[in-house]
Motif scaffolding. Structure first.
Motif, PDB file in Angstrom:
ATOM      1  N   VAL A 193      -3.436  -0.392   6.302  1.00 45.20           N
ATOM      2  CA  VAL A 193      -2.115  -0.995   6.113  1.00 45.20           C
ATOM      3  C   VAL A 193      -2.123  -2.456   6.547  1.00 45.20           C
ATOM      4  O   VAL A 193      -1.581  -3.336   5.862  1.00 45.20           O
ATOM      5  CB  VAL A 193      -1.041  -0.188   6.880  1.00 45.20           C
ATOM      6  N   PRO A 240      -3.702   5.565   8.370  1.00 45.60           N
ATOM      7  CA  PRO A 240      -4.044   4.377   7.581  1.00 45.60           C
ATOM      8  C   PRO A 240      -3.689   3.057   8.274  1.00 45.60           C
ATOM      9  O   PRO A 240      -3.438   2.072   7.581  1.00 45.60           O
ATOM     10  CB  PRO A 240      -3.179   4.569   6.342  1.00 45.60           C
ATOM     11  N   HIS A 283       4.248  10.299   3.504  1.00 44.54           N
ATOM     12  CA  HIS A 283       4.002   9.876   4.883  1.00 44.54           C
ATOM     13  C   HIS A 283       5.259  10.054   5.719  1.00 44.54           C
ATOM     14  O   HIS A 283       6.364   9.726   5.297  1.00 44.54           O
ATOM     15  CB  HIS A 283       3.568   8.408   4.913  1.00 44.54           C
ATOM     16  N   ARG A 297       0.864  -1.184   0.000  1.00 44.22           N
ATOM     17  CA  ARG A 297       0.000   0.000   0.000  1.00 44.22           C
ATOM     18  C   ARG A 297       0.897   1.230   0.000  1.00 44.22           C
ATOM     19  O   ARG A 297       1.848   1.321   0.787  1.00 44.22           O
ATOM     20  CB  ARG A 297      -0.903   0.010   1.236  1.00 44.22           C
ATOM     21  N   GLU A 298       0.591   2.175  -0.839  1.00 39.44           N
ATOM     22  CA  GLU A 298       1.396   3.387  -0.948  1.00 39.44           C
ATOM     23  C   GLU A 298       0.729   4.521  -0.193  1.00 39.44           C
ATOM     24  O   GLU A 298      -0.485   4.717  -0.278  1.00 39.44           O
ATOM     25  CB  GLU A 298       1.586   3.778  -2.416  1.00 39.44           C
ATOM     26  N   GLU A 299       1.533   5.244   0.584  1.00 39.80           N
ATOM     27  CA  GLU A 299       1.058   6.425   1.316  1.00 39.80           C
ATOM     28  C   GLU A 299       2.014   7.572   1.001  1.00 39.80           C
ATOM     29  O   GLU A 299       2.965   7.836   1.744  1.00 39.80           O
ATOM     30  CB  GLU A 299       1.027   6.141   2.818  1.00 39.80           C
ATOM     31  N   MET A 307       4.625  -0.105   2.460  1.00 35.74           N
ATOM     32  CA  MET A 307       4.800   0.496   3.781  1.00 35.74           C
ATOM     33  C   MET A 307       5.360  -0.558   4.731  1.00 35.74           C
ATOM     34  O   MET A 307       4.879  -1.700   4.758  1.00 35.74           O
ATOM     35  CB  MET A 307       3.471   1.016   4.337  1.00 35.74           C
TER      36      MET A 307
END
Length: 386
Positions: free
Chosen positions: A252, A248, A193, A188-190, A215
């Motif tokens: 995540v 998130p 962050h 998952r891309e944040e 992540m």
């Protein structure tokens, strides 16, 4: 005059870095690793390296390769489980006043960067050190197959349960911290962050961006020693305890596969007054294992490697080795032990469960002046390799 011979026990980050620097300093180095098929790295294991680690990596010759495999955090933050920000340092502030931000990468990628410093076949795999023999000016690693690897200096880089440390000082001082840590990698891309630590009642959660739209996360929780396990039920266990925390975090966890999670009990050891005897010394977790609360374990191991190599580079022969090792310990002990003590205290602080104590803790964190935060980070991230 013949070259000094060194045996390094353990081919993790501390051992690989130490061996590379000793070779560059002109020593003849034998690197032993108990894993028979190559250094095993579990899926889902990642770590964060801070500016002091990159200062050490520059001296080692691996800073560029590690930067290419890692991702920077967008500053540093602490929050409550509901998402209230207690502290935040922007990337600009950290770059200008702290020497840089943290960078996260897979442990396997760090290992690959450090292995690239060595020629093929430099590591003797399947060499399980079970003891140390030191007599008549020579030292040897005693192996499980009954053979021995002799040298002028022996360096234990074999981790928190070091057999080299046990041979020198015994192994009965392992301390359980009262909690376990699950670590994982989520697909998952944040974007943008920060390196984030979230504090709850008896629980903590950390988030760090990785390259490739992933992540890295960790979850710390109180547990009796030996009861926390990875496996199919681990993510359900974590979702139950962290599923209502701020975004998130639940997302995540939902984006993580069970095979990408590891769980470990957290231990450390009481600081040693001496890290070695005669021609034997220790580096990294073998010398000063710490709880992971400060994210400094690998960073301090890399610092050890740089200082030890510089001290041994000045040894003209075997008779100079004990003094060189003593100089290494004298230079490193106070700083590394300070990290051990602070990490133990911080880990305990994060496990507080009483609502009043947690409210006081969060209030103190929020009230800490930015100048004090920056000053503490500057001290931690300051490493002079010369």
């Amino acid at each position: 005059m013949r070259r000094l011979r060194a045996v390094v026990v353990g081919a993790g980050p501390a051992g690989l870095a130490t061996a590379a620097l000793l070779c560059r300093a002109g020593l003849e180095v034998l690197l032993l690793e108990r894993d028979p098929g190559g250094t095993a790295v579990a899926r889902g294991t990642a770590l964060t390296l801070w500016p002091n680690a990159f200062t050490a990596l520059a001296a080692i010759g691996a800073a560029q390769a590690v930067r290419a495999r890692s991702a920077p955090a967008a500053g540093l933050a602490m929050r409550t489980a509901r998402g209230t920000t207690l502290q935040y340092l922007s990337p600009a502030v950290m770059e200008a006043r702290c020497g840089g931000t943290g960078r996260a990468l897979l442990r396997a990628d760090l290992m690959a960067a450090l292995r690239s410093l060595h020629p093929p076949g430099a590591v003797r795999h399947g060499a399980h050190c079970v003891g140390v023999r030191q007599e008549r000016g020579a030292v040897a690693a005693v192996l499980a197959d009954g053979t021995a690897a002799e040298a002028d200096v022996l360096i234990g880089a074999d981790g928190i349960r070091s057999r080299v440390r046990g041979a020198l000082f015994g192994g009965d001082d392992l301390r359980y911290g009262g909690y376990a840590v699950a670590r994982g990698v989520a697909h998952r891309e944040e974007p943008g962050h920060p390196a984030l630590l979230t504090l709850g009642r008896g629980r903590q959660f950390g988030l760090f961006p990785l390259p490739g739209g992933r992540m890295y996360w960790f979850a710390a929780f109180a547990a009796p020693e030996g009861t926390a396990e990875a496996g199919p039920g681990c993510l359900a266990f974590l979702a139950e305890r962290f599923g209502l925390w701020h975004a998130p975090i639940p997302q995540v966890l939902a984006a993580t596969g069970a095979a990408d999670v590891t769980v470990t009990d957290i231990h450390d050891r009481r600081p040693l007054r001496h890290w070695g005897r005669g021609a034997v010394t220790l580096v990294g977790d073998a010398a000063h294992p710490s709880a992971p609360a400060m994210g400094q374990g690998t960073c301090q191991a890399l610092e050890d490697a740089v200082v030890l190599a510089r001290c041994l580079a000045g040894a003209d022969g075997p008779d100079d080795v004990p003094a060189a090792l003593g100089a290494y310990t004298a230079r490193r002990r106070r700083r590394a032990h300070g990290v051990t003590r602070q990490s133990r205290w911080t880990g305990r602080l994060g496990q507080w469960q009483a609502p009043v104590l947690c409210a006081v803790r969060d209030g103190l964190v929020r009230a800490t002046p930015t100048a004090a935060q920056v000053g503490a980070l500057r001290t931690m991230f300051a490493f002079d390799p010369t």
